[in-house]
Motif scaffolding. Structure first.
Motif, mmCIF file in Angstrom:
data_model
loop_
_atom_site.group_PDB
_atom_site.id
_atom_site.type_symbol
_atom_site.label_atom_id
_atom_site.label_comp_id
_atom_site.label_asym_id
_atom_site.label_seq_id
_atom_site.Cartn_x
_atom_site.Cartn_y
_atom_site.Cartn_z
ATOM 1 N N UNK A 185 0.847 -1.195 0.000
ATOM 2 C CA UNK A 185 0.000 0.000 0.000
ATOM 3 C C UNK A 185 0.877 1.236 0.000
ATOM 4 N N UNK A 186 0.387 2.270 -0.656
ATOM 5 C CA UNK A 186 0.978 3.601 -0.544
ATOM 6 C C UNK A 186 -0.068 4.428 0.192
ATOM 7 N N UNK A 187 0.342 4.980 1.342
ATOM 8 C CA UNK A 187 -0.592 5.753 2.161
ATOM 9 C C UNK A 187 -0.144 7.207 2.249
ATOM 10 N N UNK A 188 -1.127 8.073 2.284
ATOM 11 C CA UNK A 188 -0.884 9.512 2.417
ATOM 12 C C UNK A 188 -1.486 9.955 3.737
ATOM 13 N N UNK A 189 -0.712 10.708 4.510
ATOM 14 C CA UNK A 189 -1.239 11.241 5.772
ATOM 15 C C UNK A 189 -1.211 12.765 5.739
ATOM 16 N N UNK A 190 -2.246 13.340 6.336
ATOM 17 C CA UNK A 190 -2.339 14.801 6.457
ATOM 18 C C UNK A 190 -2.621 15.126 7.922
ATOM 19 N N UNK A 191 -1.993 16.174 8.429
ATOM 20 C CA UNK A 191 -2.231 16.630 9.789
ATOM 21 C C UNK A 191 -3.558 17.383 9.801
ATOM 22 N N UNK A 192 -4.550 16.843 10.530
ATOM 23 C CA UNK A 192 -5.871 17.478 10.607
ATOM 24 C C UNK A 192 -6.185 17.922 12.045
ATOM 25 N N UNK A 193 -5.149 18.137 12.816
ATOM 26 C CA UNK A 193 -5.310 18.511 14.225
ATOM 27 C C UNK A 193 -6.139 19.774 14.392
ATOM 28 N N UNK A 194 -5.889 20.792 13.588
ATOM 29 C CA UNK A 194 -6.640 22.055 13.707
ATOM 30 C C UNK A 194 -8.127 21.839 13.472
ATOM 31 N N UNK A 195 -8.450 21.069 12.457
ATOM 32 C CA UNK A 195 -9.857 20.797 12.157
ATOM 33 C C UNK A 195 -10.520 20.047 13.307
ATOM 34 N N UNK A 196 -9.820 19.023 13.842
ATOM 35 C CA UNK A 196 -10.355 18.208 14.916
ATOM 36 C C UNK A 196 -10.525 19.042 16.193
#
Length: 199
Positions: A185-196
């Motif tokens: 698998x190729x996985x992409x991660x994004x920091x969504x801390x602000x949204x959460x």
């Protein structure tokens, strides 16, 4: 004397006839042997010609296949360079792993988001980045995706080495080889801390 001469001539004629017949028999045997030898030589020459033809064809096939392999290798090198160029300039963290979950690659952005270096993430080291409360859920969803060869999309918390918690969005797509087999698998991660945090 006439009888003696007659007997001598008869003996000589009989001997000459015997030796002529013997010579004729040997000549026929020699001729038959020569014919067998000629046939053998013809068969061997034909076999050698066929063998040379097969060898020449095989050498040509090897030359063609070698060219194809070299062209594929060059294409793979270009593709890998392009992949690394894209991943290193991506604003998203990129993670590559095999079907057993062994990490084979992370980009710099992934290192930044998780606080882990690639050397630490390789193999099963990346698992340390998960928040303990989200780890079990992640692996349940991950195993389901791998077993079914499906894309992967979810949100989890990572626990950074400094103790800080960040929320990340994870999206993964199956990596399929040339024969259609799932290889990782190729996985992409994004920091969504602000949204959460805002939710």
């Amino acid at each position: 004397l006439i009888l003696f001469i007659g007997a001598f001539m008869s003996f000589t004629l009989t001997s000459a006839t015997f030796y002529a017949q013997k010579h004729l028999q040997q000549s026929r045997e020699f001729q038959a042997s020569n014919q067998r030898l000629e046939k053998e030589i013809t068969v061997r020459v034909e076999a050698e010609r066929n063998l040379r033809e097969v060898r020449d064809n095989l050498e040509e096939l090897v030359r063609q296949r070698t060219k194809e392999i070299e062209a594929s290798r060059q294409e793979l090198i270009k593709s890998e360079a392009y992949f690394h160029s894209l991943t290193e300039n991506s604003p998203a963290g990129i993670f590559r792993c095999d079907t057993d979950g062994n990490c084979t690659y992370v980009n710099e952005r992934w290192e930044y988001i998780t606080g882990m270096k690639q050397e630490e993430a390789l193999g099963r080291g990346w698992e340390k980045s998960f928040h303990p409360e989200d780890k079990e859920r992640f692996f349940a969803e991950w195993n389901r995706a791998v077993n079914q060869g499906l894309p992967f999309d979810s949100e989890y918390r990572f626990l950074l080495p400094d103790g800080k918690t960040v929320w990340i969005s994870v999206r993964g797509n199956p990596e399929i080889d040339a024969v259609g087999k799932l290889i990782g698998y190729v996985r992409i991660i994004m920091d969504i801390t602000q949204r959460k945090t805002a939710e």
